[in-house]
Design an enzyme around this catalytic site. Sequence first.
Site, short mmCIF file in Angstrom:
data_model
loop_
_atom_site.label_atom_id
_atom_site.label_comp_id
_atom_site.label_asym_id
_atom_site.label_seq_id
_atom_site.Cartn_x
_atom_site.Cartn_y
_atom_site.Cartn_z
N SER A 1 -9.36 89.21 56.27
CA SER A 1 -9.73 90.26 55.39
C SER A 1 -11.45 91.38 55.89
O SER A 1 -11.70 92.25 57.23
CB SER A 1 -10.18 90.76 54.31
OG SER A 1 -11.13 91.57 53.22
N VAL A 2 -12.29 90.25 55.85
CA VAL A 2 -13.75 91.23 56.44
C VAL A 2 -13.95 90.31 58.28
O VAL A 2 -14.04 92.16 58.43
CB VAL A 2 -14.98 89.91 56.33
CG1 VAL A 2 -16.16 90.01 56.87
CG2 VAL A 2 -15.30 89.54 54.71
N SER B 1 -4.16 80.76 65.39
CA SER B 1 -4.38 81.54 66.09
C SER B 1 -4.65 81.67 67.09
O SER B 1 -3.68 82.21 67.86
CB SER B 1 -5.69 82.54 65.02
OG SER B 1 -4.56 82.57 63.72
N CYS C 1 -20.62 90.56 48.55
CA CYS C 1 -20.44 91.74 48.12
C CYS C 1 -20.60 92.36 46.58
O CYS C 1 -20.78 93.31 47.00
CB CYS C 1 -18.39 91.96 48.15
SG CYS C 1 -17.53 91.18 48.12
N GLY D 1 -11.18 91.33 48.46
CA GLY D 1 -12.87 90.76 48.65
C GLY D 1 -12.42 89.09 48.33
O GLY D 1 -12.56 88.91 48.24
N HIS E 1 -15.74 97.81 45.54
CA HIS E 1 -16.20 97.23 43.84
C HIS E 1 -16.48 98.06 43.64
O HIS E 1 -18.33 98.55 43.20
CB HIS E 1 -16.78 96.18 44.03
CG HIS E 1 -16.46 94.90 44.74
ND1 HIS E 1 -15.02 94.70 45.18
CD2 HIS E 1 -16.22 93.73 45.61
CE1 HIS E 1 -14.66 93.52 45.37
NE2 HIS E 1 -15.91 92.80 46.16
N ASN F 1 -16.63 97.20 49.55
CA ASN F 1 -16.67 95.34 49.44
C ASN F 1 -16.47 95.32 51.18
O ASN F 1 -17.31 93.68 51.50
CB ASN F 1 -15.89 95.05 48.23
CG ASN F 1 -14.49 95.22 48.76
OD1 ASN F 1 -13.75 96.11 48.13
ND2 ASN F 1 -13.91 94.21 48.79
P1 NAP Z 1 -9.51 85.23 55.13
O1 NAP Z 1 -9.02 86.81 55.15
O2 NAP Z 1 -8.97 84.47 53.86
O3 NAP Z 1 -9.44 85.00 56.35
C1 NAP Z 1 -9.83 83.77 56.85
C2 NAP Z 1 -10.49 83.83 58.16
O4 NAP Z 1 -10.57 82.40 58.36
C3 NAP Z 1 -9.18 83.95 58.89
O5 NAP Z 1 -9.29 84.61 60.20
C4 NAP Z 1 -8.47 82.53 59.49
O6 NAP Z 1 -8.05 82.51 60.50
C5 NAP Z 1 -10.18 81.99 59.41
N1 NAP Z 1 -9.40 80.49 59.23
C6 NAP Z 1 -9.12 79.70 58.53
N2 NAP Z 1 -9.43 78.22 58.63
C7 NAP Z 1 -9.55 78.36 59.73
C8 NAP Z 1 -10.58 77.35 59.78
N3 NAP Z 1 -10.30 76.27 59.97
N4 NAP Z 1 -11.49 77.38 61.66
C9 NAP Z 1 -11.59 78.90 61.91
N5 NAP Z 1 -11.61 79.60 61.06
C10 NAP Z 1 -10.69 79.49 60.33
O7 NAP Z 1 -10.96 86.04 54.19
P2 NAP Z 1 -12.13 86.79 54.09
O8 NAP Z 1 -12.33 87.78 52.05
O9 NAP Z 1 -11.58 87.74 55.60
O10 NAP Z 1 -13.58 86.34 53.70
C11 NAP Z 1 -14.74 85.55 54.95
C12 NAP Z 1 -16.10 85.15 54.41
O11 NAP Z 1 -16.79 86.16 54.18
C13 NAP Z 1 -15.50 84.39 53.45
O12 NAP Z 1 -17.21 83.40 53.20
C14 NAP Z 1 -16.08 85.74 52.10
O13 NAP Z 1 -16.49 84.76 50.78
C15 NAP Z 1 -17.21 86.83 52.73
N6 NAP Z 1 -16.91 87.82 52.44
C16 NAP Z 1 -15.54 88.55 51.53
C17 NAP Z 1 -16.30 89.51 51.44
C18 NAP Z 1 -14.55 90.71 50.96
O14 NAP Z 1 -14.44 91.84 50.72
N7 NAP Z 1 -13.43 89.95 51.66
C19 NAP Z 1 -16.93 90.28 50.97
C20 NAP Z 1 -17.97 89.30 51.85
C21 NAP Z 1 -18.72 88.21 52.14
P3 NAP Z 1 -5.89 82.41 60.45
O15 NAP Z 1 -5.44 84.01 60.48
O16 NAP Z 1 -5.75 81.51 61.66
O17 NAP Z 1 -6.15 81.63 59.84
#
Ligand code: NAP
Length: 365
Positions: free
Chosen positions: A15-16, A41, A156, A188, A256, A343
């Site tokens: 997502s990020v 990936s 966020c 988020g 948010h 967010n």
């Molecule tokens: P997400 O959508 O679940 O994305 C996770 C990413 O990590 C994907 O690119 C995934 O790749 C990769 N990944 C998974 N397992 C892995 C591994 N073992 N080794 C290396 N890469 C791996 O998560 P997200 O919402 O983007 O959040 C990412 C971070 O930002 C988190 O720490 C979250 O708390 C923080 N955050 C998120 C937001 C928000 O609004 N979403 C805001 C602020 C902070 P694959 O596709 O290959 O599985």
Amino acid sequence: MAGKKVAGVLGATGSVGQRFILLLADHPHFELKVLGASSRSAGKKYVDAVNWKQTDLLPESATDIVVSECKSEFFKECDIVFSGLDADYAGAIEKEFMEAGIAIVSNAKNYRREQDVPLIVPVVNPEHLDIVAQKLETAKVQGKPRPGFIICISNCSTAGLVAPLKPLIEKFGPIDALTTTTLQAISGAGFSPGVPGIDILDNIIPYIGGEEDKMEWETKKILAPLAEDKTHVKLLTPEEIKVSAQCNRVAVSDGHTECISLRFKNRPAPSVEQVKTCLKEYVCDAYKLGCHSAPKQTIHVLEQPDRPQPRLDRNRDSGYGVSVGRIREDPLLDFKMVVLSHNTIIGAAGSGVLIAEILLARNLI
Ligand code: NAP
């Protein structure tokens, strides 16, 4: 491309990560070259690895980049690496990158509470980047190689909360009590696996694991003064500011919303009109520095009684602006208001890019 800094993204398919791809695709100062994700990936072209969920099209410049594993050896050419990794694996990966001398801007929570790691909302506390400047200067004076470093972006919902607090504290002095009830978007929660439709449709989930503690703690670090030696910040104490957060997940895609009440320490408290004027007049330091992505209007004060709304207001200043509406007196504390922030832009990837622009303007990358 000459003169551009080379950028990499970890967690590029999430997502990020997808938001980083959009923000870096045509950036005037950064060239996106290396993408990392899980071993599922790695080895695939980005277009084949990603399940693209953005309403903007996948930028052509990213489609053919072959996704790497998240190991520093593949990111050696990067001047800056942005991390959108989940906390379960961000800790070890980001540490390995830092030890390899790489500059990391991370969205994960793992290092936010480390004393020597700045926790930054770039429209609020960019001066905390002095901690990095100090670290680089110390290594230089000691004749050591340039060290890697980690800078953390806040949670966020914390980003949206502290944005209006900064100008108010600057103008009217400390805020000593603060409550926030959040209405947080589905994006988020990330994409893997993400919030199931069956859970969120026609529903509100009144629990987001760890979120309330993050908001209550991070606010005390972001609003804290720098220590004299610029190696850390002097955390605000519970006596200086009491923060109470209640977090809810709602059926909104991005943006948010937070219902905030706050009290100033100093008496008499300012008037509603003074609060509005203060927020309207705030110009963040990143804008004064001339950073490409900095919002011209950091805080948008909305007068319509039914605003801000996520669908209508989240993209103000390209998602870098924060909207504040319904500013009025509060019978319990001094004021209440509704705050809306994007967010994955000002709450995540956009803040990462803006931090990198500040680092560049300050010659720190
Ligand atoms: P997400 O959508 O679940 O994305 C996770 C990413 O990590 C994907 O690119 C995934 O790749 C990769 N990944 C998974 N397992 C892995 C591994 N073992 N080794 C290396 N890469 C791996 O998560 P997200 O919402 O983007 O959040 C990412 C971070 O930002 C988190 O720490 C979250 O708390 C923080 N955050 C998120 C937001 C928000 O609004 N979403 C805001 C602020 C902070 P694959 O596709 O290959 O599985």
